[in-house]
Design a protein around this motif. Structure first.
Motif, PDB file in Angstrom:
ATOM      1  N   PRO A  57       0.809  -1.236   0.000  1.00  0.00           N
ATOM      2  CA  PRO A  57       0.000   0.000   0.000  1.00  0.00           C
ATOM      3  C   PRO A  57       0.839   1.283   0.000  1.00  0.00           C
ATOM      4  CG  PRO A  57      -0.855  -1.558   1.612  1.00  0.00           C
ATOM      5  CD  PRO A  57       0.443  -2.111   1.114  1.00  0.00           C
ATOM      6  N   SER A  58       2.008   1.241   0.597  1.00  0.00           N
ATOM      7  CA  SER A  58       2.865   2.431   0.664  1.00  0.00           C
ATOM      8  C   SER A  58       3.473   2.791  -0.683  1.00  0.00           C
ATOM      9  CB  SER A  58       3.999   2.210   1.663  1.00  0.00           C
ATOM     10  OG  SER A  58       3.492   1.936   2.942  1.00  0.00           O
ATOM     11  N   TYR A  59       3.575   1.818  -1.573  1.00  0.00           N
ATOM     12  CA  TYR A  59       4.227   2.048  -2.867  1.00  0.00           C
ATOM     13  C   TYR A  59       3.249   2.297  -4.015  1.00  0.00           C
ATOM     14  CZ  TYR A  59       8.984   1.143  -1.357  1.00  0.00           C
ATOM     15  OH  TYR A  59      10.223   1.242  -0.762  1.00  0.00           O
ATOM     16  N   ARG A  60       1.961   2.285  -3.742  1.00  0.00           N
ATOM     17  CA  ARG A  60       0.996   2.517  -4.828  1.00  0.00           C
ATOM     18  C   ARG A  60       1.262   3.867  -5.477  1.00  0.00           C
ATOM     19  NH1 ARG A  60      -2.661  -0.752  -1.943  1.00  0.00           N
ATOM     20  NH2 ARG A  60      -3.066  -2.567  -3.238  1.00  0.00           N
ATOM     21  N   GLY A  61       1.334   3.844  -6.800  1.00  0.00           N
ATOM     22  CA  GLY A  61       1.573   5.076  -7.545  1.00  0.00           C
ATOM     23  C   GLY A  61       3.032   5.455  -7.681  1.00  0.00           C
ATOM     24  N   LYS A  62       3.915   4.689  -7.086  1.00  0.00           N
ATOM     25  CA  LYS A  62       5.349   4.972  -7.169  1.00  0.00           C
ATOM     26  C   LYS A  62       5.990   4.027  -8.183  1.00  0.00           C
ATOM     27  CE  LYS A  62       5.650   6.635  -2.451  1.00  0.00           C
ATOM     28  NZ  LYS A  62       6.160   6.411  -1.112  1.00  0.00           N
ATOM     29  N   PRO A  63       7.154   4.400  -8.720  1.00  0.00           N
ATOM     30  CA  PRO A  63       7.805   3.556  -9.732  1.00  0.00           C
ATOM     31  C   PRO A  63       8.151   2.144  -9.243  1.00  0.00           C
ATOM     32  CG  PRO A  63       8.881   5.696  -9.589  1.00  0.00           C
ATOM     33  CD  PRO A  63       7.877   5.652  -8.489  1.00  0.00           C
ATOM     34  N   GLN A  64       8.431   1.980  -7.968  1.00  0.00           N
ATOM     35  CA  GLN A  64       8.822   0.671  -7.431  1.00  0.00           C
ATOM     36  C   GLN A  64       7.631  -0.271  -7.281  1.00  0.00           C
ATOM     37  OE1 GLN A  64       9.277   3.604  -5.912  1.00  0.00           O
ATOM     38  NE2 GLN A  64      11.372   3.838  -5.182  1.00  0.00           N
ATOM     39  N   ALA A  65       6.425   0.249  -7.383  1.00  0.00           N
ATOM     40  CA  ALA A  65       5.226  -0.569  -7.169  1.00  0.00           C
ATOM     41  C   ALA A  65       5.134  -1.703  -8.177  1.00  0.00           C
ATOM     42  CB  ALA A  65       3.983   0.302  -7.225  1.00  0.00           C
ATOM     43  N   GLU A  66       5.520  -1.464  -9.405  1.00  0.00           N
ATOM     44  CA  GLU A  66       5.460  -2.500 -10.433  1.00  0.00           C
ATOM     45  C   GLU A  66       6.332  -3.698 -10.054  1.00  0.00           C
ATOM     46  OE1 GLU A  66       6.822  -3.118 -15.056  1.00  0.00           O
ATOM     47  OE2 GLU A  66       6.271  -1.097 -14.413  1.00  0.00           O
ATOM     48  N   LYS A  67       7.569  -3.434  -9.694  1.00  0.00           N
ATOM     49  CA  LYS A  67       8.485  -4.510  -9.322  1.00  0.00           C
ATOM     50  C   LYS A  67       7.999  -5.227  -8.070  1.00  0.00           C
ATOM     51  CE  LYS A  67      13.328  -5.459  -8.362  1.00  0.00           C
ATOM     52  NZ  LYS A  67      14.673  -4.915  -8.252  1.00  0.00           N
ATOM     53  N   LEU A  68       7.532  -4.464  -7.104  1.00  0.00           N
ATOM     54  CA  LEU A  68       7.055  -5.031  -5.848  1.00  0.00           C
ATOM     55  C   LEU A  68       5.851  -5.940  -6.090  1.00  0.00           C
ATOM     56  CD1 LEU A  68       7.156  -5.156  -2.766  1.00  0.00           C
ATOM     57  CD2 LEU A  68       5.785  -3.073  -2.721  1.00  0.00           C
ATOM     58  N   THR A  69       4.915  -5.495  -6.895  1.00  0.00           N
ATOM     59  CA  THR A  69       3.726  -6.294  -7.188  1.00  0.00           C
ATOM     60  C   THR A  69       4.101  -7.580  -7.912  1.00  0.00           C
ATOM     61  OG1 THR A  69       2.448  -4.241  -7.343  1.00  0.00           O
ATOM     62  CG2 THR A  69       1.441  -6.214  -8.265  1.00  0.00           C
ATOM     63  N   TYR A  70       5.018  -7.473  -8.858  1.00  0.00           N
ATOM     64  CA  TYR A  70       5.475  -8.656  -9.597  1.00  0.00           C
ATOM     65  C   TYR A  70       6.178  -9.651  -8.668  1.00  0.00           C
ATOM     66  CZ  TYR A  70       8.044 -11.542 -12.879  1.00  0.00           C
ATOM     67  OH  TYR A  70       8.565 -12.614 -13.559  1.00  0.00           O
ATOM     68  N   LEU A  71       7.091  -9.166  -7.838  1.00  0.00           N
ATOM     69  CA  LEU A  71       7.812 -10.054  -6.916  1.00  0.00           C
ATOM     70  C   LEU A  71       6.861 -10.731  -5.937  1.00  0.00           C
ATOM     71  CD1 LEU A  71      11.033  -7.989  -6.074  1.00  0.00           C
ATOM     72  CD2 LEU A  71      10.855 -10.018  -7.519  1.00  0.00           C
ATOM     73  N   ASN A  72       5.868  -9.986  -5.478  1.00  0.00           N
ATOM     74  CA  ASN A  72       4.885 -10.532  -4.556  1.00  0.00           C
ATOM     75  C   ASN A  72       4.125 -11.685  -5.219  1.00  0.00           C
ATOM     76  OD1 ASN A  72       3.430 -10.500  -2.050  1.00  0.00           O
ATOM     77  ND2 ASN A  72       1.762  -9.469  -3.107  1.00  0.00           N
ATOM     78  N   ALA A  73       3.662 -11.475  -6.437  1.00  0.00           N
ATOM     79  CA  ALA A  73       2.930 -12.518  -7.157  1.00  0.00           C
ATOM     80  C   ALA A  73       3.828 -13.724  -7.443  1.00  0.00           C
ATOM     81  CB  ALA A  73       2.357 -11.952  -8.454  1.00  0.00           C
ATOM     82  N   MET A  74       5.061 -13.466  -7.861  1.00  0.00           N
ATOM     83  CA  MET A  74       5.995 -14.563  -8.145  1.00  0.00           C
ATOM     84  C   MET A  74       6.298 -15.383  -6.891  1.00  0.00           C
ATOM     85  SD  MET A  74       6.804 -15.037 -11.273  1.00  0.00           S
ATOM     86  CE  MET A  74       8.266 -16.054 -11.135  1.00  0.00           C
ATOM     87  N   ALA A  75       6.430 -14.712  -5.765  1.00  0.00           N
ATOM     88  CA  ALA A  75       6.705 -15.432  -4.521  1.00  0.00           C
ATOM     89  C   ALA A  75       5.543 -16.368  -4.187  1.00  0.00           C
ATOM     90  CB  ALA A  75       6.958 -14.447  -3.384  1.00  0.00           C
TER      91      ALA A  75
END
Length: 155
Positions: A57-75
């Motif tokens: 939730p803290s990264y929504r709208g930030k450039p790192q959100a894409e990578k974070l969301t992808y890593l979360n799903a991959m994990a």
């Protein structure tokens, strides 16, 4: 003397805090991201996910959100948590349609649903959903490197 030494060592080990524990308790989201990514790279997906879920939730709208969301799903996918993996891959595909990882995420979303398919003698709701997702994937990405596997799984 030896007993005192062993007691001291045991006490030190029990009271010391790992980097993961420090990050888990920390309020610093960038630290949690860094430690979570390191844990993910080491194959410690459950610990990485705990950190990722805290900071998404803290990264929504930030450039790192894409990578974070992808890593979360991959994990989730690598932990064989296919319901959660499919959900998070679907969210990734809808949130980041221009990402370079969107093709892979769409495929893994369909594959996650496929992995939930029961044996033929049970209700086939997940199987039908998987076939529909694979067909959408095939229609959207006819030149994909994942196309042969998608066709194989549909059959």
């Amino acid at each position: 003397m030896k007993k005192l030494f062993y007691i001291f060592i045991t006490f030190t080990i029990l009271t010391s805090c790992s980097e993961y524990q420090k990050a888990l308790k920390s309020e610093e989201v960038s630290e949690k991201f860094k430690v979570g990514e390191a844990l993910y790279n080491k194959g410690k997906y459950a610990k990485a996910n705990k950190l990722f879920e805290q900071i998404i939730p803290s990264y929504r709208g930030k450039p790192q959100a894409e990578k974070l969301t992808y890593l979360n799903a991959m994990a989730y996918h690598k932990m064989d948590e296919y319901y959660l993996a499919g959900y998070h891959f679907d969210r990734f595909v809808s949130a980041y349609p221009n990402s370079e990882k969107v093709e892979e995420a769409a495929f893994l979303s369909a594959k996650s649903t496929y992995m939930l398919s029961p044996v033929y003698s049970k209700a086939q709701i997940d199987t039908k959903d998987a076939i529909d997702k694979f067909q959408q994937f095939i229609n959207l990405y006819p030149e994909s490197e994942y196309l042969p596997e998608a066709n194989k799984l549909v059959k």
